[in-house]
Design a protein around this motif. Sequence first.
Motif, PDB file in Angstrom:
ATOM      1  N   ILE A 231       3.261   1.981 -11.510  1.00  0.00           N
ATOM      2  CA  ILE A 231       2.386   1.654 -10.204  1.00  0.00           C
ATOM      3  C   ILE A 231       2.370   0.257 -11.431  1.00  0.00           C
ATOM      4  CG2 ILE A 231      -0.138   2.686 -10.829  1.00  0.00           C
ATOM      5  CD1 ILE A 231       1.135   5.747 -10.098  1.00  0.00           C
ATOM      6  N   TYR A 232       2.039   0.276 -12.293  1.00  0.00           N
ATOM      7  CA  TYR A 232       1.415  -0.465 -13.272  1.00  0.00           C
ATOM      8  C   TYR A 232       2.600  -2.143 -12.396  1.00  0.00           C
ATOM      9  CZ  TYR A 232      -1.321   1.435 -16.929  1.00  0.00           C
ATOM     10  OH  TYR A 232      -3.022   1.678 -17.626  1.00  0.00           O
ATOM     11  N   LYS A 233       3.566  -1.805 -12.139  1.00  0.00           N
ATOM     12  CA  LYS A 233       4.661  -2.259 -12.493  1.00  0.00           C
ATOM     13  C   LYS A 233       4.935  -3.150 -10.977  1.00  0.00           C
ATOM     14  CE  LYS A 233       9.635  -3.432 -10.595  1.00  0.00           C
ATOM     15  NZ  LYS A 233      10.578  -2.181 -10.681  1.00  0.00           N
ATOM     16  N   VAL A 234       4.308  -2.535 -10.072  1.00  0.00           N
ATOM     17  CA  VAL A 234       3.658  -2.211  -8.832  1.00  0.00           C
ATOM     18  C   VAL A 234       1.921  -3.447  -8.848  1.00  0.00           C
ATOM     19  CG1 VAL A 234       2.993  -1.798  -6.302  1.00  0.00           C
ATOM     20  CG2 VAL A 234       4.755  -0.633  -7.420  1.00  0.00           C
ATOM     21  N   TYR A 235       1.589  -2.852  -9.682  1.00  0.00           N
ATOM     22  CA  TYR A 235       0.056  -3.680  -9.060  1.00  0.00           C
ATOM     23  C   TYR A 235       0.488  -5.216 -10.303  1.00  0.00           C
ATOM     24  CZ  TYR A 235      -3.329  -0.374  -7.929  1.00  0.00           C
ATOM     25  OH  TYR A 235      -4.405   0.598  -7.329  1.00  0.00           O
ATOM     26  N   SER A 236       0.962  -4.995 -11.128  1.00  0.00           N
ATOM     27  CA  SER A 236       1.041  -6.532 -12.006  1.00  0.00           C
ATOM     28  C   SER A 236       2.154  -7.675 -10.739  1.00  0.00           C
ATOM     29  CB  SER A 236       2.460  -6.262 -13.209  1.00  0.00           C
ATOM     30  OG  SER A 236       2.649  -7.614 -13.921  1.00  0.00           O
ATOM     31  N   SER A 237       2.891  -7.043  -9.633  1.00  0.00           N
ATOM     32  CA  SER A 237       3.726  -7.793  -8.617  1.00  0.00           C
ATOM     33  C   SER A 237       2.978  -8.523  -7.978  1.00  0.00           C
ATOM     34  CB  SER A 237       4.997  -7.076  -8.722  1.00  0.00           C
ATOM     35  OG  SER A 237       6.060  -7.358  -9.293  1.00  0.00           O
ATOM     36  N   LEU A 238       2.285  -7.839  -7.738  1.00  0.00           N
ATOM     37  CA  LEU A 238       0.579  -7.825  -6.192  1.00  0.00           C
ATOM     38  C   LEU A 238       0.048  -8.541  -6.501  1.00  0.00           C
ATOM     39  CD1 LEU A 238      -0.021  -7.185  -3.579  1.00  0.00           C
ATOM     40  CD2 LEU A 238      -1.287  -5.445  -4.732  1.00  0.00           C
ATOM     41  N   LEU A 239      -0.512  -8.690  -7.985  1.00  0.00           N
ATOM     42  CA  LEU A 239      -1.300  -9.614  -8.333  1.00  0.00           C
ATOM     43  C   LEU A 239      -1.079 -11.082  -8.586  1.00  0.00           C
ATOM     44  CD1 LEU A 239      -3.943  -7.136 -10.531  1.00  0.00           C
ATOM     45  CD2 LEU A 239      -4.261  -8.019  -8.346  1.00  0.00           C
TER      46      LEU A 239
ATOM     47  N   ASN B 237       1.128  -1.184  -0.048  1.00  0.00           N
ATOM     48  CA  ASN B 237       0.061  -0.508  -0.244  1.00  0.00           C
ATOM     49  C   ASN B 237       1.299   1.081  -0.390  1.00  0.00           C
ATOM     50  OD1 ASN B 237      -2.016  -2.099   0.107  1.00  0.00           O
ATOM     51  ND2 ASN B 237      -2.638  -1.164   2.227  1.00  0.00           N
ATOM     52  N   GLN B 238       1.955   1.170   0.996  1.00  0.00           N
ATOM     53  CA  GLN B 238       3.023   2.849   0.736  1.00  0.00           C
ATOM     54  C   GLN B 238       3.252   2.716  -0.767  1.00  0.00           C
ATOM     55  OE1 GLN B 238       3.302   4.583   3.303  1.00  0.00           O
ATOM     56  NE2 GLN B 238       1.581   4.369   4.623  1.00  0.00           N
ATOM     57  N   TYR B 239       3.800   1.528  -1.080  1.00  0.00           N
ATOM     58  CA  TYR B 239       4.232   0.975  -2.681  1.00  0.00           C
ATOM     59  C   TYR B 239       4.020   2.057  -3.495  1.00  0.00           C
ATOM     60  CZ  TYR B 239       7.925  -0.233  -5.868  1.00  0.00           C
ATOM     61  OH  TYR B 239       8.653  -0.641  -6.670  1.00  0.00           O
ATOM     62  N   LEU B 240       2.414   1.550  -3.628  1.00  0.00           N
ATOM     63  CA  LEU B 240       1.392   2.053  -4.507  1.00  0.00           C
ATOM     64  C   LEU B 240       1.195   3.439  -4.277  1.00  0.00           C
ATOM     65  CD1 LEU B 240      -1.014  -0.426  -4.926  1.00  0.00           C
ATOM     66  CD2 LEU B 240       0.213   0.372  -6.709  1.00  0.00           C
TER      67      LEU B 240
ATOM     68  N   ALA C 168      -6.548  -5.342  -3.776  1.00  0.00           N
ATOM     69  CA  ALA C 168      -5.658  -5.834  -4.596  1.00  0.00           C
ATOM     70  C   ALA C 168      -6.390  -5.273  -6.425  1.00  0.00           C
ATOM     71  CB  ALA C 168      -4.803  -6.666  -4.333  1.00  0.00           C
ATOM     72  N   TRP C 169      -7.038  -6.614  -6.155  1.00  0.00           N
ATOM     73  CA  TRP C 169      -8.166  -6.059  -7.761  1.00  0.00           C
ATOM     74  C   TRP C 169      -8.873  -5.018  -7.577  1.00  0.00           C
ATOM     75  CZ3 TRP C 169      -6.270  -8.901 -11.548  1.00  0.00           C
ATOM     76  CH2 TRP C 169      -5.719 -10.504 -11.297  1.00  0.00           C
ATOM     77  N   LEU C 170      -9.159  -5.173  -7.258  1.00  0.00           N
ATOM     78  CA  LEU C 170     -10.132  -3.451  -6.847  1.00  0.00           C
ATOM     79  C   LEU C 170      -9.473  -2.550  -7.096  1.00  0.00           C
ATOM     80  CD1 LEU C 170     -13.562  -4.461  -5.182  1.00  0.00           C
ATOM     81  CD2 LEU C 170     -13.208  -4.061  -6.962  1.00  0.00           C
TER      82      LEU C 170
END
Length: 359
Positions: A130-138, A115-118, A147-149
């Motif tokens: 941001i895209y990289k973080v979401y991709s890794s997280l998901l 969350n802090q990273y995003l 996370a998906w939402l």
Amino acid sequence: MADKVRYYLEQSVPELEDLQNKGLFDKNEITKIMRRRTDFEHRISGRGSKPSDFLRYCQYENNVEKLRKKRYNRLNSVGLIDLKPSISDWAGIRRIMFILDRATKKFPNDLELWNQYLKYAKENGAIKIIYKVYSSLLQLQPRNINAWLSACKYEFEINGNAKGTRILFQRALRINPDNLELWLNYCQFELTYVSKILARRKILSKEINEEDAAELTLPSEEHELDLPEVDIDMLGNPETNPALKGDVALAIFDAAPKTIDVIYKFIELFDKFPDLNDYLNSHVLRYLQREYPDDINTKFIDITLPLKDGEFQLSVNKFIAYQSKNSDKELKNMFIKKLKDYQNEDNQVLLNAIIKKLI
């Protein structure tokens, strides 16, 4: 470990030299910064490191960056600093990103770090990050519904990418097909998208006459509608294009796992879109009458749907028709309670008379 710490510290030397050359920090301050970084690097590189160690490190670096900006602005106001871009202008933000990246790799299950990273990436407009973080997280947490939402919300509300948002929702549902929250949010997204398209059509005056145009109030700049970019001429109208009536949302409703409670949630969602809800609720009612013809909730929904449009007489007529076939005290109590919910100053006398007659 010592070699790794030394390597990371050496990477910051050009930045610190630039800060000193620009006169933003003196030699003693640079020494203190290097000493604190050394302590933090040893702490987060050790086996006993915790997520909080990374967060404290980020907080320290963030304070240094704030101080740098404050001093930069003060010197700039009196013309005492070189305005040519240099490494210290972006090294602080990049360093914090790097710390958070290392933190999420070391503690991939810690949601606070993600969350802090995003949050930090969004605050600094780092779209690629941001895209990289979401991709890794998901990839690491495919069952994390929040996370998906969050990813879907960012893609639609910030980037305005409806196609990308739709793909994300569909991926999420393939992995989590039984999650009601995902189904409802996917449905809400599709309805919101259609509503924005219809709003854009109205604003562009494609189908309104001069009288309507005179009454149309465009949003102010402060409340400007975030409307999707579409070719209006290709959309047709609700009669020729079922998607504009909400058929995509209805397809989601049909595909979602349903119980009576879930159906009520969909009806509550559809009611948030007054331009579409009559058509949507009619579909839901047909589904109920087909799948649960004798259920009391089917009768109750059929009776109470007209109340949303203020058609009290139609609602009462439906209630009387059901009661004439099979008197149901529970249904009567449910209907009376619902009528009371719709009471206001304008209809209080009428509804009181109806309720009194029913009792």
